[in-house]
Design a protein around this motif. Structure first.
Motif, mmCIF file in Angstrom:
data_model
loop_
_atom_site.group_PDB
_atom_site.id
_atom_site.type_symbol
_atom_site.label_atom_id
_atom_site.label_comp_id
_atom_site.label_asym_id
_atom_site.label_seq_id
_atom_site.Cartn_x
_atom_site.Cartn_y
_atom_site.Cartn_z
ATOM 1 N N ARG A 1 0.844 -1.190 0.000
ATOM 2 C CA ARG A 1 0.000 0.000 0.000
ATOM 3 C C ARG A 1 0.880 1.241 0.000
ATOM 4 O O ARG A 1 1.720 1.416 0.890
ATOM 5 C CB ARG A 1 -0.878 0.000 1.254
ATOM 6 C CG ARG A 1 -1.665 1.279 1.506
ATOM 7 C CD ARG A 1 -2.828 1.440 0.542
ATOM 8 N NE ARG A 1 -3.716 2.540 0.962
ATOM 9 C CZ ARG A 1 -4.768 2.934 0.252
ATOM 10 N NH1 ARG A 1 -5.071 2.326 -0.888
ATOM 11 N NH2 ARG A 1 -5.534 3.924 0.678
ATOM 12 N N GLU A 2 0.669 2.100 -0.989
ATOM 13 C CA GLU A 2 1.365 3.381 -0.967
ATOM 14 C C GLU A 2 0.650 4.267 0.045
ATOM 15 O O GLU A 2 -0.502 4.638 -0.145
ATOM 16 C CB GLU A 2 1.346 4.036 -2.353
ATOM 17 C CG GLU A 2 2.210 5.274 -2.402
ATOM 18 C CD GLU A 2 1.878 6.168 -3.587
ATOM 19 O OE1 GLU A 2 2.641 6.154 -4.559
ATOM 20 O OE2 GLU A 2 0.845 6.872 -3.529
ATOM 21 N N MET A 3 1.340 4.596 1.150
ATOM 22 C CA MET A 3 0.694 5.387 2.203
ATOM 23 C C MET A 3 0.848 6.876 1.951
ATOM 24 O O MET A 3 0.057 7.688 2.424
ATOM 25 C CB MET A 3 1.256 5.009 3.569
ATOM 26 C CG MET A 3 0.962 3.547 3.920
ATOM 27 S SD MET A 3 1.138 3.164 5.668
ATOM 28 C CE MET A 3 -0.277 3.977 6.388
ATOM 29 N N ALA A 4 1.893 7.216 1.231
ATOM 30 C CA ALA A 4 2.114 8.587 0.775
ATOM 31 C C ALA A 4 3.096 8.448 -0.374
ATOM 32 O O ALA A 4 3.806 7.440 -0.461
ATOM 33 C CB ALA A 4 2.699 9.450 1.890
ATOM 34 N N PRO B 1 11.209 3.759 10.376
ATOM 35 C CA PRO B 1 11.629 4.528 9.201
ATOM 36 C C PRO B 1 12.676 3.743 8.413
ATOM 37 O O PRO B 1 13.631 3.224 8.983
ATOM 38 C CB PRO B 1 12.230 5.793 9.799
ATOM 39 C CG PRO B 1 11.543 5.938 11.114
ATOM 40 C CD PRO B 1 11.310 4.546 11.608
ATOM 41 N N GLY B 2 12.477 3.669 7.109
ATOM 42 C CA GLY B 2 13.416 2.924 6.274
ATOM 43 C C GLY B 2 12.985 1.486 6.044
ATOM 44 O O GLY B 2 13.552 0.794 5.221
ATOM 45 N N SER B 3 11.961 1.025 6.792
ATOM 46 C CA SER B 3 11.451 -0.326 6.547
ATOM 47 C C SER B 3 10.039 -0.199 5.984
ATOM 48 O O SER B 3 9.596 0.903 5.646
ATOM 49 C CB SER B 3 11.464 -1.147 7.844
ATOM 50 O OG SER B 3 10.459 -0.704 8.726
ATOM 51 N N ALA B 4 9.339 -1.309 5.843
ATOM 52 C CA ALA B 4 8.037 -1.266 5.173
ATOM 53 C C ALA B 4 6.938 -2.031 5.901
ATOM 54 O O ALA B 4 5.763 -1.809 5.640
ATOM 55 C CB ALA B 4 8.179 -1.818 3.750
ATOM 56 N N THR B 5 7.326 -2.929 6.809
ATOM 57 C CA THR B 5 6.326 -3.776 7.464
ATOM 58 C C THR B 5 6.023 -3.243 8.857
ATOM 59 O O THR B 5 6.952 -2.909 9.599
ATOM 60 C CB THR B 5 6.852 -5.221 7.563
ATOM 61 O OG1 THR B 5 7.310 -5.615 6.263
ATOM 62 C CG2 THR B 5 5.778 -6.172 8.024
ATOM 63 N N PHE C 1 6.420 6.418 -0.046
ATOM 64 C CA PHE C 1 6.369 5.572 1.160
ATOM 65 C C PHE C 1 5.359 4.457 0.950
ATOM 66 O O PHE C 1 4.153 4.700 0.934
ATOM 67 C CB PHE C 1 6.013 6.431 2.376
ATOM 68 C CG PHE C 1 5.735 5.637 3.634
ATOM 69 C CD1 PHE C 1 6.485 4.507 3.959
ATOM 70 C CD2 PHE C 1 4.730 6.041 4.508
ATOM 71 C CE1 PHE C 1 6.228 3.784 5.115
ATOM 72 C CE2 PHE C 1 4.470 5.332 5.674
ATOM 73 C CZ PHE C 1 5.219 4.191 5.976
ATOM 74 N N LYS C 2 5.885 3.244 0.761
ATOM 75 C CA LYS C 2 5.018 2.081 0.547
ATOM 76 C C LYS C 2 5.132 1.145 1.729
ATOM 77 O O LYS C 2 6.222 0.858 2.203
ATOM 78 C CB LYS C 2 5.444 1.340 -0.722
ATOM 79 C CG LYS C 2 5.117 2.092 -2.015
ATOM 80 C CD LYS C 2 5.287 1.142 -3.207
ATOM 81 C CE LYS C 2 4.739 1.745 -4.482
ATOM 82 N NZ LYS C 2 5.745 2.508 -5.221
ATOM 83 N N ALA C 3 3.992 0.659 2.184
ATOM 84 C CA ALA C 3 3.985 -0.248 3.336
ATOM 85 C C ALA C 3 3.607 -1.654 2.889
ATOM 86 O O ALA C 3 2.812 -1.827 1.963
ATOM 87 C CB ALA C 3 3.003 0.251 4.388
ATOM 88 N N HIS C 4 4.218 -2.630 3.538
ATOM 89 C CA HIS C 4 3.865 -4.026 3.287
ATOM 90 C C HIS C 4 2.779 -4.419 4.287
ATOM 91 O O HIS C 4 3.064 -4.638 5.457
ATOM 92 C CB HIS C 4 5.086 -4.926 3.457
ATOM 93 C CG HIS C 4 6.139 -4.675 2.429
ATOM 94 N ND1 HIS C 4 7.368 -5.265 2.437
ATOM 95 C CD2 HIS C 4 6.132 -3.865 1.343
ATOM 96 C CE1 HIS C 4 8.068 -4.838 1.400
ATOM 97 N NE2 HIS C 4 7.351 -3.980 0.727
ATOM 98 N N LEU C 5 1.552 -4.428 3.811
ATOM 99 C CA LEU C 5 0.416 -4.661 4.711
ATOM 100 C C LEU C 5 -0.323 -5.929 4.299
ATOM 101 O O LEU C 5 0.034 -6.578 3.311
ATOM 102 C CB LEU C 5 -0.546 -3.460 4.650
ATOM 103 C CG LEU C 5 0.043 -2.079 4.963
ATOM 104 C CD1 LEU C 5 -1.056 -1.012 4.853
ATOM 105 C CD2 LEU C 5 0.662 -2.037 6.353
ATOM 106 N N TRP C 6 -1.317 -6.259 5.094
ATOM 107 C CA TRP C 6 -2.297 -7.260 4.685
ATOM 108 C C TRP C 6 -3.595 -6.495 4.442
ATOM 109 O O TRP C 6 -3.902 -5.522 5.145
ATOM 110 C CB TRP C 6 -2.521 -8.290 5.790
ATOM 111 C CG TRP C 6 -1.359 -9.233 5.986
ATOM 112 C CD1 TRP C 6 -0.228 -9.296 5.223
ATOM 113 C CD2 TRP C 6 -1.224 -10.224 7.016
ATOM 114 N NE1 TRP C 6 0.604 -10.274 5.704
ATOM 115 C CE2 TRP C 6 0.023 -10.867 6.802
ATOM 116 C CE3 TRP C 6 -2.028 -10.634 8.069
ATOM 117 C CZ2 TRP C 6 0.484 -11.898 7.625
ATOM 118 C CZ3 TRP C 6 -1.569 -11.656 8.891
ATOM 119 C CH2 TRP C 6 -0.327 -12.292 8.664
ATOM 120 N N GLY C 7 -4.344 -6.913 3.435
ATOM 121 C CA GLY C 7 -5.588 -6.199 3.133
ATOM 122 C C GLY C 7 -6.513 -7.111 2.362
ATOM 123 O O GLY C 7 -6.458 -8.340 2.492
#
Ligand SMILES: [Cu+2]
Lengths: 461, 490
Positions: A85-88, A218-222, A91-97
């Motif tokens: 998920r691109e949160m901004a 910061p610097g990670s994604a999960t 900045f992309k996060a590794h999420l579950w959805g």
């Protein structure tokens, strides 16, 4: 900003239908094809072309899940899966959805609809879905172990019930839910009233979003799933400012904003320039006599609120959580306060050792918003966003309500910054300075320092 | 020597022929031996194997081995040393100075001169003496003419002369080793001095970081942003850094003095400057699987031990050589098994002759000779072990230094870069940044220590190939290259 420029462009093409790879063809024939969303932008309202008519919502930086009618039953297919998920921007996060995004798509139905929802589990552990706030048979309530067995990885379960009461709802897992919600598994649900409803006014623009929070180094994604309260990412629909789209409304529109809270703390959601009433809660529409004007609605954990108002004041109005650190992106909690500390000499000494060092915080933290300094990879600046008058210096749960005249009915495109009428913007005073009438300051000796106020170190709620 | 002619009757007969023969022989021998003009140092250079160049920095034949015997000599050397000291002192110049200037080495050079003089002395015949006596016993007159020649000496002249030569050769071998050791010592002392100077410079940087921390902390406390505990912690770093710097300064001073001693400098000569940094690590390190064999063929102590057995054999008059034995194989075995090919226990050999001892008369000779053989074996065994240790030292110090340079230091650098990004994002504070700067400096200092260890090990190996090195146990006192735990909170 890319996401804003692309706002509502060609929604049909964007909502790509992707075959579910892990589900067999035979099973697929009986299932509605899962629709996967690969964009984090606000999608235009999904106009209903089957079933009962209703006035659709707009999901902030989200979308509504298409359905298929099957012998009078509305069939949806949710796929629980890992997503990026691109949160901004940046900045992309590794999420579950669900279905490619976190949060999952909004489900919109009409009061009295029979709804069948297929839930396919593409996670590594079992899951389930609880239909938060719905009246339904006990076996459809989704609490693993209590109401149903968990959905094993690779399997598809089906939920079926009648959407009995109109209102604002959410859905989320009730299996390892602390982890699964910390990873972003949740979605919005709106049950529109069948026809006229005495307590539910028709509105011109109907927005919805979920409050969620993550702790992403910061610097990670999960996200760090064990963080309970010290989350560093405070988001709306897994987006943070300046990644959150503005809420664009036409002047004099009746506007509804539905907010659900799936974080672990409360959020006083505050609107500038207007007064609203809470027209609905978790329990349904509020009696008219119980409504009073407000500008801030505190939304407690697990609650939903429905805010109604008339957008009768033109302009760009801030709309945000009133916990000031929730309008910040990732920040250090143990950074010493540098306010008032003279850096002369020392800064040069430090630069000898660390050539790219720059003294910050001497006057406050606004420096941050004006200096474009390199940050760790995949990290949104703590305070960001540029407005017509300079840096906005916000992050997290912050957006702008843009009230404009002359917008088309379904035009949600960003109209740009408000053009303030001449003479209506605060400006520098250039007249003669009046003589100051001040009391003589108390004599403060060095060393008997009074307690000085500073920003709190930790986020306590 | 005395000859007596007995004259019976009126005639006088003299028998002079044998005496003349001996005389001429004696004179002839003494005529061919003279004292070398260079005090025998040319012979010292000749004893050095080709690989001595690694330590000397030039071929042995070009090395400045001079025995200063006059004021002019000393003057010339002092001038040359002054020239060499005029520029920052690199390792090569340090070696040149040590060879020219080291007084211990000069004393050793004198040893060669003494040996040479003794050799010449040994080959000279004492001046013959003449005597004339006359006695009469009745008719019989006895005229006694004596020519006094030390007959024993004359008879043993070739042996004595050879012994003198051997003695000189032994001395030359010893002095050659001494010169190589002095050169190696100069190299090592130089490496240590440069490294200590660089380390002190780095400790100054740490001090600077600590000073900045302490100053900031003090100002923080002044405006009420820090409490006493927080201020005291930063002050603690500062105090610790001051201690580190003081230790580094002491080490620098001591290393410099050791270099001064290694070069034999005094007075104004001690004001030299050193280069800023040690030479970089070589790009590659060649494999040298044959170091033991090479060392056995070149080492001067082994050569001296072998020469001693020869000399012993000769002085014992042992000539009937029966076979050669490998002194290293005494007690050595051939390892063999059914599955693996037979491997020879010893790949390196040092072969010396064995003799036919004959009768019991030579029991003592046998013992003496065997003693010499064992001494040679002892030297050879020691030499092999030394060269192995030096070789492994050189390779492992190289690997350690390269690991620090290519892995640890860049890693620390990346940590610093990442921390600066975090500082930019106000995720960490300036004190974390300064702590990180200290950690980074420490990692560079650890590399410098390792680089120093490598160059010292290199000098040891170079010396071990030609003579006995003084190997020091690996030091365990180096600072850790990375802090034990992450230093920056988030
Ligand atoms: Cu909040």
């Amino acid at each position: 900003m890319t996401s804003r420029r692309n706002f509502l462009s060609g929604a049909g093409a964007i909502t790509a239908a992707v075959g579910a790879a892990t589900v067999s063809k035979v099973a697929m024939a009986a299932l509605p094809e899962p629709v996967i969303q690969n964009r984090p932008d606000t999608m235009p309202p999904l106009m209903p072309n089957t079933g009962r008519p209703y006035n659709p919502v707009v999901t902030l930086n989200g979308w509504t899940l298409p359905w298929r009618m099957n012998n009078g039953v509305k069939e949806f297919h949710l796929v629980a899966e890992p997503v990026v998920r691109e949160m901004a921007p940046g900045f992309k996060a590794h999420l579950w959805g669900y279905n490619g995004q976190s949060p999952g798509p909004t489900i919109e139905v009409v009061e009295g609809d029979r709804v069948r929802i297929f839930v396919t589990n593409r996670l590594g552990e079992l899951t389930s879905i609880h239909w938060h706030g719905q009246r339904l048979p006990n076996g459809m309530d989704g609490v693993t172990g209590l109401n149903q067995p968990g959905i094993p990885p690779g399997k598809t379960f089906v939920y079926e019930f009648v959407a009995r009461r109109p209102g604002t709802f959410m859905y989320h897992p009730h299996a390892d839910e602390m982890v699964q919600m910390a990873m972003g598994m949740m979605g919005f649900w709106v049950t529109h009233p069948k026809g006229q409803h005495p307590l539910i006014d028709e509105v011109d623009r109907d927005f919805c979003f979920l409050l969620n929070a993550y702790d992403i180094e910061p610097g990670s994604a999960t996200p760090k799933i064990m963080t309970m309260l010290n989350q560093n990412i405070w988001s709306w629909n897994s987006r943070i400012f300046p990644g959150i789209d503005p809420l664009v409304v036409r002047h004099m529109d009746k506007v509804r904003i539905r907010v659900g809270n799936l974080t672990m703390t409360n959020h006083p959601i505050h609107l500038h320039g207007h007064e609203f009433v809470v027209s609905g809660t978790d329990g349904g529409p509020t009696p008219k006599g119980s409504r009073w004007p407000e500008i801030t609605a505190d939304i407690a954990v697990g609650q939903m609120r429905q805010l109604d108002f008339v957008a009768d004041e033109q302009g760009d109005w801030a709309f945000h959580c009133h916990k000031s650190h929730h309008t910040m992106n990732a920040m250090g909690h143990d950074v010493p306060t540098m306010i008032g500390v003279d850096h002369s000499g020392v800064a040069r000494q430090i630069t000898k050792l660390i050539p790219d060092y720059m003294a910050m915080g001497e006057r406050g933290m606004k420096d941050m918003t004006e200096m474009e300094m390199p940050l760790p990879d995949n990290t949104a600046p703590m305070m960001a966003g540029q407005g017509p008058f300079g840096a906005i210096g916000m992050g997290g749960m912050f957006s702008v309500l843009k009230v404009r005249k002359g917008l088309a009915r379904h035009d949600y495109r960003d109209p740009g910054w408000f053009k303030n009428p001449p003479g209506t913007v605060a400006h520098e005073y250039t007249g003669p300075a009046p003589a100051a009438h001040r009391q003589a300051p108390a004599d403060v000796q060095p060393g008997d320092v009074e307690v000085q106020v500073r920003k709190p170190h930790h986020h306590q709620h | 020597m005395r000859t007596t002619d007995r004259i019976h009757g009126p005639g006088v007969r003299t028998a002079r022929r044998p005496a003349a023969l001996l005389l001429s022989l004696a004179l002839g021998l003494s005529g061919c031996a003279t004292v070398a003009t260079d005090g025998g140092l040319h012979g010292v250079q000749n004893q050095m194997p080709a690989s001595a160049q690694a330590i000397l920095g030039q071929p042995a034949s070009d090395a400045p081995l001079t025995w200063q015997r006059s004021a002019e000599d000393r003057q010339a050397v002092a001038q040359r040393v002054a020239e060499l000291l005029a520029q920052p002192l690199d390792a090569e110049r340090a070696v040149q100075i040590a060879l020219l200037n080291h007084r211990g080495l000069q004393a050793a050079y004198a040893e060669v001169g003494i040996s040479d003089a003794e050799r010449v002395q040994a080959s000279r015949l004492a001046n013959p003496g003449f005597s004339f006596g006359r006695s009469s016993k009745g008719d019989e007159r006895e005229i006694e003419r004596g020519i006094h020649v030390n007959l024993a000496r004359l008879l043993f002249m070739p042996t004595l002369s050879r012994l003198g030569d051997q003695q000189l050769q032994q001395t030359q071998l010893q002095v050659a080793q001494k010169a190589l050791q002095v050169a190696a010592e100069a190299r090592k002392a130089h490496v240590e001095a440069v490294a200590a100077q660089e380390r002190r410079r780095y400790m100054q940087q740490v001090m600077q970081a600590a000073e900045a921390s302490a100053t900031l902390a003090q100002r923080m406390a002044q405006v009420g942003n820090f409490n006493r505990l927080q201020q005291a912690r930063e002050q603690g770093f500062h105090a610790e850094a001051a201690l580190g710097l003081a230790r580094a300064q002491r080490a620098e001073h001591a290393a410099r003095e050791r270099l001064i001693r290694a070069l034999g400098l005094w007075g104004a000569q001690t004001a030299f400057t050193l280069p800023e940094r040690l030479p970089d690590l070589p790009a590659t390190l060649p494999d040298r699987p044959e170091v033991e064999r090479e060392a056995m063929a070149q080492r001067l102590d082994v050569k001296a031990a072998v020469a001693a057995t020869e000399s012993t054999a000769r002085s014992l008059g042992l000539t009937r050589q029966t076979r050669l034995i490998n002194v290293l194989e005494v007690g050595g075995k051939r390892a063999s098994s059914n599955e693996e090919p037979t491997t020879t226990g010893w790949e390196v050999s040092l072969e010396l002759p064995l003799f036919d001892w004959g009768g019991a008369r030579v029991a003592r000779a046998e013992a003496v000779y065997l003693q010499a053989l064992d001494r040679a074996a002892d030297t050879a065994i020691r030499a092999r072990s030394e060269v192995r240790e030096a070789y492994v030292n050189q390779r492992t110090t190289y690997d350690i230094a390269r690991h620090l340079r290519d892995e640890v230091v860049p890693l620390q650098q990346r940590i610093s870069e990442e921390n600066l990004l975090r500082y930019n994002g106000m995720l960490i504070g300036v004190f974390d940044l300064l702590a990180d700067a200290r950690a980074q400096v420490h990692s560079v200092a650890a590399y410098l220590d390792a680089l120093r260890d490598f160059w010292v090990a290199q000098a040891d190996l170079d010396l071990a190939m030609v003579s006995s090195p003084s190997l020091s146990a690996p030091s365990g006192g180096n600072s850790p290259a990375l802090p034990a735990s992450g230093n920056a909170p988030h």
